[in-house]
Structure formats: C-alpha cells, structure tokens
Design an enzyme around this catalytic site. Structure first.
Site, PDB file in Angstrom:
ATOM      1  CG  HIS A 258      -2.100   0.883   1.059  1.00  0.00           C
ATOM      2  ND1 HIS A 258      -2.045   2.248   1.233  1.00  0.00           N
ATOM      3  CD2 HIS A 258      -3.365   0.597   0.683  1.00  0.00           C
ATOM      4  CE1 HIS A 258      -3.237   2.752   0.981  1.00  0.00           C
ATOM      5  NE2 HIS A 258      -4.053   1.779   0.635  1.00  0.00           N
TER       6      HIS A 258
ATOM      7  CG  ASP B 263      -8.443  -4.660  -2.602  1.00  0.00           C
ATOM      8  OD1 ASP B 263      -9.649  -4.459  -2.413  1.00  0.00           O
ATOM      9  OD2 ASP B 263      -7.685  -3.820  -3.112  1.00  0.00           O
TER      10      ASP B 263
HETATM   11  N1  ACO Z   1       4.163  -7.657  -4.626  1.00  0.00           N
HETATM   12  C1  ACO Z   1       5.522  -7.600  -4.857  1.00  0.00           C
HETATM   13  N2  ACO Z   1       6.256  -6.501  -4.657  1.00  0.00           N
HETATM   14  C2  ACO Z   1       5.630  -5.411  -4.200  1.00  0.00           C
HETATM   15  C3  ACO Z   1       4.241  -5.383  -3.933  1.00  0.00           C
HETATM   16  C4  ACO Z   1       3.511  -6.566  -4.153  1.00  0.00           C
HETATM   17  N3  ACO Z   1       2.195  -6.620  -3.929  1.00  0.00           N
HETATM   18  N4  ACO Z   1       3.896  -4.162  -3.500  1.00  0.00           N
HETATM   19  C5  ACO Z   1       4.998  -3.433  -3.497  1.00  0.00           C
HETATM   20  N5  ACO Z   1       6.069  -4.176  -3.919  1.00  0.00           N
HETATM   21  C6  ACO Z   1       7.478  -3.770  -4.008  1.00  0.00           C
HETATM   22  C7  ACO Z   1       7.772  -3.026  -5.295  1.00  0.00           C
HETATM   23  O1  ACO Z   1       8.181  -3.905  -6.320  1.00  0.00           O
HETATM   24  C8  ACO Z   1       8.875  -2.100  -4.852  1.00  0.00           C
HETATM   25  O2  ACO Z   1      10.062  -2.854  -4.773  1.00  0.00           O
HETATM   26  P1  ACO Z   1      11.509  -2.156  -5.056  1.00  0.00           P
HETATM   27  O3  ACO Z   1      11.690  -1.147  -3.978  1.00  0.00           O
HETATM   28  O4  ACO Z   1      12.482  -3.287  -5.016  1.00  0.00           O
HETATM   29  O5  ACO Z   1      11.394  -1.550  -6.431  1.00  0.00           O
HETATM   30  C9  ACO Z   1       8.480  -1.725  -3.430  1.00  0.00           C
HETATM   31  O6  ACO Z   1       7.720  -2.833  -2.953  1.00  0.00           O
HETATM   32  C10 ACO Z   1       7.645  -0.458  -3.330  1.00  0.00           C
HETATM   33  O7  ACO Z   1       6.504  -0.640  -4.160  1.00  0.00           O
HETATM   34  P2  ACO Z   1       5.890   0.491  -5.075  1.00  0.00           P
HETATM   35  O8  ACO Z   1       5.280  -0.137  -6.275  1.00  0.00           O
HETATM   36  O9  ACO Z   1       6.905   1.570  -5.311  1.00  0.00           O
HETATM   37  O10 ACO Z   1       4.781   1.063  -4.114  1.00  0.00           O
HETATM   38  P3  ACO Z   1       3.575   1.942  -4.550  1.00  0.00           P
HETATM   39  O11 ACO Z   1       3.198   2.735  -3.372  1.00  0.00           O
HETATM   40  O12 ACO Z   1       3.879   2.686  -5.808  1.00  0.00           O
HETATM   41  O13 ACO Z   1       2.429   0.868  -4.931  1.00  0.00           O
HETATM   42  C11 ACO Z   1       0.647  -0.674  -4.687  1.00  0.00           C
HETATM   43  C12 ACO Z   1       1.431   0.494  -4.061  1.00  0.00           C
HETATM   44  C13 ACO Z   1       0.233  -0.286  -6.123  1.00  0.00           C
HETATM   45  C14 ACO Z   1      -0.608  -0.928  -3.879  1.00  0.00           C
HETATM   46  C15 ACO Z   1       1.542  -1.935  -4.708  1.00  0.00           C
HETATM   47  O14 ACO Z   1       1.864  -2.320  -3.384  1.00  0.00           O
HETATM   48  C16 ACO Z   1       0.900  -3.106  -5.455  1.00  0.00           C
HETATM   49  O15 ACO Z   1       1.032  -3.186  -6.686  1.00  0.00           O
HETATM   50  N6  ACO Z   1       0.169  -4.017  -4.728  1.00  0.00           N
HETATM   51  C17 ACO Z   1      -0.507  -5.133  -5.368  1.00  0.00           C
HETATM   52  C18 ACO Z   1      -1.876  -4.693  -5.895  1.00  0.00           C
HETATM   53  C19 ACO Z   1      -2.848  -4.416  -4.778  1.00  0.00           C
HETATM   54  O16 ACO Z   1      -3.054  -5.220  -3.879  1.00  0.00           O
HETATM   55  N7  ACO Z   1      -3.516  -3.255  -4.882  1.00  0.00           N
HETATM   56  C20 ACO Z   1      -4.533  -2.848  -3.912  1.00  0.00           C
HETATM   57  C21 ACO Z   1      -4.028  -1.740  -3.037  1.00  0.00           C
HETATM   58  S1  ACO Z   1      -5.250  -1.243  -1.856  1.00  0.00           S
HETATM   59  C22 ACO Z   1      -6.368  -0.376  -2.763  1.00  0.00           C
HETATM   60  O17 ACO Z   1      -6.057   0.289  -3.707  1.00  0.00           O
HETATM   61  C23 ACO Z   1      -7.728  -0.432  -2.361  1.00  0.00           C
END
Ligand code: ACO
Length: 431
Positions: free
Chosen positions: A309, A366
């Site tokens: 998140h 979720d």
């Molecule tokens: N699986 C694997 N790696 C992840 C995940 C995940 N679910 N979430 C974050 N990371 C990693 C990223 O690859 C990144 O790694 P790095 O530092 O080595 O590059 C690091 O954690 C930071 O992640 P970001 O993508 O920069 O975080 P951001 O805040 O941009 O994204 C998001 C947040 C989109 C929710 C992300 O965690 C994700 O894609 N989650 C999976 C989809 C999901 O469950 N979405 C629902 C969110 S809740 C909602 O919207 C209601």
C-alpha cells in the site's frame, strides 16, 4: 527548516523561503505554490507520492501505526456500531446523524432507488459477458442524462439531491448489471427494505421462488461497505477530484473514479486476489513458494495481489478487521473455503520473507474482502462493484469538499520535457 518554514538553497547561492502548512494530525506540508513563479523550477513527484493535492477534513490515516479515522472516529468503532448510510452521512456532512436526521436520510435514499424505465434498454444493449464495472461506470454517467439539473449544480440543495440520487440508485445499477450478465430478469427495488437488504434482494431474488434475507449476510455486507467508504487521496478519489476540478458534474467525476478503481493495482485487486488464490488451489505448478518467487522477481510484472500500500507501512487496519471477520462469516454461513486456508498460508509466508519485511509490505483491504464476498454469494466479477458501492460516499464527500474549497484550481500538473529541442521541418518528399 527555520521558524516553521523551509529554506530551499539553489546551486547559484540563491534561496527561497517556503511556508509550512500545519496538519491537525499527521504530516505537515511545505507550501510550494509560489515555487515556480519565484524560482523558475517545478517539482518532480511521479505518482504524487510526496504531494498533497488538497487539505481535507474527511479521513486521517496513520500509515506507520495502521490507523484509519473518518471525521475523527476510528474505523473499528464505525464498522462495529454504525450502518453504512450512517457513515455515508458522517463523511458527507461532518457529523454522525441523530435519530431524526438518520430517519430522514434513510427515507430519502430508499424512496429514490428506482431507475428511469428507459434505463432498461441501456442494460440490454451491453453484451452478456460485459464486465459489471464497465456497465457500472457507464450507467453512472448515463443516469445523469435524465437529470439536467445535476449537470452543473450550484446550489447546496441540488448538490445534496445529486448525492442522494447517486447513493440511492447505484445498488440498483449494480444488481441489474449482474442480472444482465447471468441472463435473469431485473428485480425492482423495494422501498420497504433497508439499503443493504434492498441491494441483496435485487441481486439474488428470482421471480420463480420466495427470497428471504439472511440477517448475517446483511450485517457482514454492511461492515464491508463501511470498511471501503473512504480512504484519503487514493487513485480513484484523486481521479474524482481531478475530473471535478474542471467543474464536471458529480456524476461524471464519480464515473471517472470508478474507471480508476477498476484497475488491478487499486480496487480491481480484490478480484485478482481470488484469481491468484484459485490458481494456487487448482494448478499444481502454482505453489505458495512459486507465487512469492514470482512476486519478488523483478523481470516478472506479477505482484502479490492484496499486498502492499502506498500509505501503510504496517498492517492495513481494514485488513486486520477483515482477517478475523472472514472466519466469523464462514462459520455463520456454515461453510468453509479452501481459499481462506491458502490465504492464511500465503500471508504467513510473505510476512516471514525478507523481501516483504524489508519493504514493509502487508496485506491490504483487498486481501481478505474477496473471501467474505464469496461466502456471501457474490461472484468475483462483482467484487470491485461492491468496492465501488462502498467507496461512493467517500468520492461524493471529496467532490463536495473540493467544490466548496476556495483553494481548488483545475488539476493541471506540469511536466519536465525531455523530447527533441527545436527541429527544422522536413517536407514529406525529403523524409
Ligand atoms: N508484490 C511484490 N512486490 C511489491 C508489492 C507486491 N504486492 N507491493 C509493493 N512491492 C514492491 C515493489 O516492487 C517495490 O520494490 P523495489 O523497492 O524493489 O522496487 C516496493 O515494494 C515499493 O513498491 P511500489 O510499487 O513503489 O509502491 P507503490 O506505493 O507505488 O504501490 C501498490 C502500491 C500499487 C498498492 C503496490 O503495493 C501493489 O502493486 N500491490 C498489489 C496490488 C494491490 O493489492 N492493490 C490494492 C491496493 S489497496 C487499494 O487500492 C484499495
């Protein structure tokens, strides 16, 4: 930072003072509104991860502590003690309604649930396999075409009526989108039923048999909708504000927010979580270990769905409520779900894995919501629609707040141009 302000020093020894804006709780901000005019620079912040787009009194999130409050009230208190419409009122009008206000609010919603009969042909026009989120967003815009007054409402009375219309009619739209997809006749709303009961009735009643509502299902869905009601400047809410900032109508702004919600990195994740768990269940090659390995592999764009998140670096409080609630709901439904077991194992494995620990990646709202939606009888294609019904009061409250905020300006970010500099035009025969 000096005297509550910040000083920004440039390489040429010039500097500018930037004021601080205090928050009542959480992070203060550095006001950069004069930055470009005073320094000739813009800021670079992809995804607005460091940028506040507005001041807001609706929702406070402490991401490090895993806390969520609406108008000061904790999400746990609201989920335990309120109805969904009570929370909607709180978000929109800033206070919990007293008995008379709640009665009036519920009555005004339950008497506006009917769609214009011409909308039936609108549903008929979609292909049978249309995803209900596509139908929902389109229908939200379509409803506004029946009410010209809501296109550019200016008076508070008109804005309130538009909000009530949307909240009242969205469950009807959602249920009809579902009925269309399974080829069953549309069920008309009933004014005698409360908000959640009425939605369940339109979803699951069939003309060929009696339908009775299970109070446990009503209670569970009520809690789920409350947990989704608002969440600060998330992608869909920021979209509602972006579209609304051009003075587009509440209906058009909310429809745009629904499209943003649909994406799998946002609200669409609830459907993707179940698909991921189902794959682990069905496919002998998709194990918990291989799923985590894929999520960690930077050459694979797969992510662990329902994890991570932007704001939380701790357990999402909504996921905490849902994690224990999932077991409860399955017990009350006298059913089991092998996917819950898989979800628990996947969570435990991820929370013990350095990749997720180092990045503070925890389950989000979720991760467990889909398992409960399934237990209540909803197909996975409806999960994001349920999220949208829950989030509607938050979108509307944000639209209203934006609409009455004198600091609102049309949303128009800058860019850093990295393309070609000026080139001489080449006639087509010389290219
Ligand atoms: N699986 C694997 N790696 C992840 C995940 C995940 N679910 N979430 C974050 N990371 C990693 C990223 O690859 C990144 O790694 P790095 O530092 O080595 O590059 C690091 O954690 C930071 O992640 P970001 O993508 O920069 O975080 P951001 O805040 O941009 O994204 C998001 C947040 C989109 C929710 C992300 O965690 C994700 O894609 N989650 C999976 C989809 C999901 O469950 N979405 C629902 C969110 S809740 C909602 O919207 C209601």
């Amino acid at each position: 930072m000096t005297d509550g302000n910040a000083t920004l020093h440039f390489a040429d020894d010039s500097s500018i003072e930037l004021e601080r804006i205090e928050a009542t709780a959480g992070q203060p901000a550095i006001d950069i509104r004069r930055l470009r005019a005073d320094s000739g620079h813009v800021t670079f912040d992809p995804g607005f991860a460091n940028t506040a787009n507005a001041t807001s009194s609706l929702t406070y999130i402490n991401g490090a502590a895993g806390e969520l409050r609406h108008r000061g009230y904790s999400i746990e208190d609201l989920a335990l003690n309120c109805s969904f419409l009570e929370v909607a009122y709180l978000l929109m009008y800033g206070k919990l309604p007293n008995r008379a206000e709640l009665d009036e609010w519920e009555h005004s919603i339950s008497t506006h649930t009917l769609l214009n009969e011409e909308m039936r042909s609108f549903f008929d026009a979609f292909p049978r396999r249309a995803h209900p989120m596509g139908v929902l967003a389109s229908a939200t815009n379509a409803i506004s075409t029946f009410y010209d007054v809501y296109r550019r409402p200016t008076r508070k009375r008109e804005i309130d009526a538009g909000a009530r219309t949307l909240i009242a009619k969205l469950p009807t739209v959602a249920a009809w989108a579902y009925k269309k997809s399974i080829g069953e006749p549309y069920v008309y709303p009933s004014n005698d039923l409360d908000y959640v009961e009425n939605f369940l009735h339109m979803m699951f009643a069939r003309p060929v048999e009696d339908w009775t509502v299970d109070p446990a299902v009503v209670k569970a869905l009520n809690v789920l909708l409350i947990l989704h009601a608002d969440h600060g400047q998330n992608c869909s809410t920021a979209t509602v504000r972006a579209v609304g900032s051009s003075r587009a109508s509440m209906f058009a702004s909310v429809a745009a927010g629904m499209c943003a919600l649909w994406g799998p990195l946002h609200g669409g994740a609830n459907q993707s979580v179940i698909e991921m768990l189902q794959e682990i269940h069905d496919d002998p090659d998709a194990t918990i270990e291989s799923t985590l390995a894929r999520a960690k592999d930077k050459d694979d764009d797969f992510r662990l769905m329902g994890f991570g998140h932007r704001v939380y670096s701790n357990y999402d409080p909504r996921a905490r409520v849902l994690s224990s609630y999932a077991e409860d709901v399955l017990d009350r439904m006298e059913t089991t779900d092998p996917l819950l077991e898989i979800a628990r194992e996947l969570e435990a494995a991820a929370l013990a894995d350095d990749y997720f620990v180092d990045r503070k990646i925890y389950p989000n709202v979720d991760f467990y919501s889909g398992i409960i939606f399934r237990a209540l009888g909803f197909p996975s294609r409806m999960f994001t629609v349920l999220f949208a019904i829950g989030r509607l009061p938050g979108w509307i409250a944000n639209w209203m707040e934006m609409n009455s905020d004198p600091d609102t300006r049309i949303m128009r970010p800058r860019q850093i141009y990295i393309g070609e500099t000026a080139r001489d035009f080449v006639p087509i025969e010389n290219r």
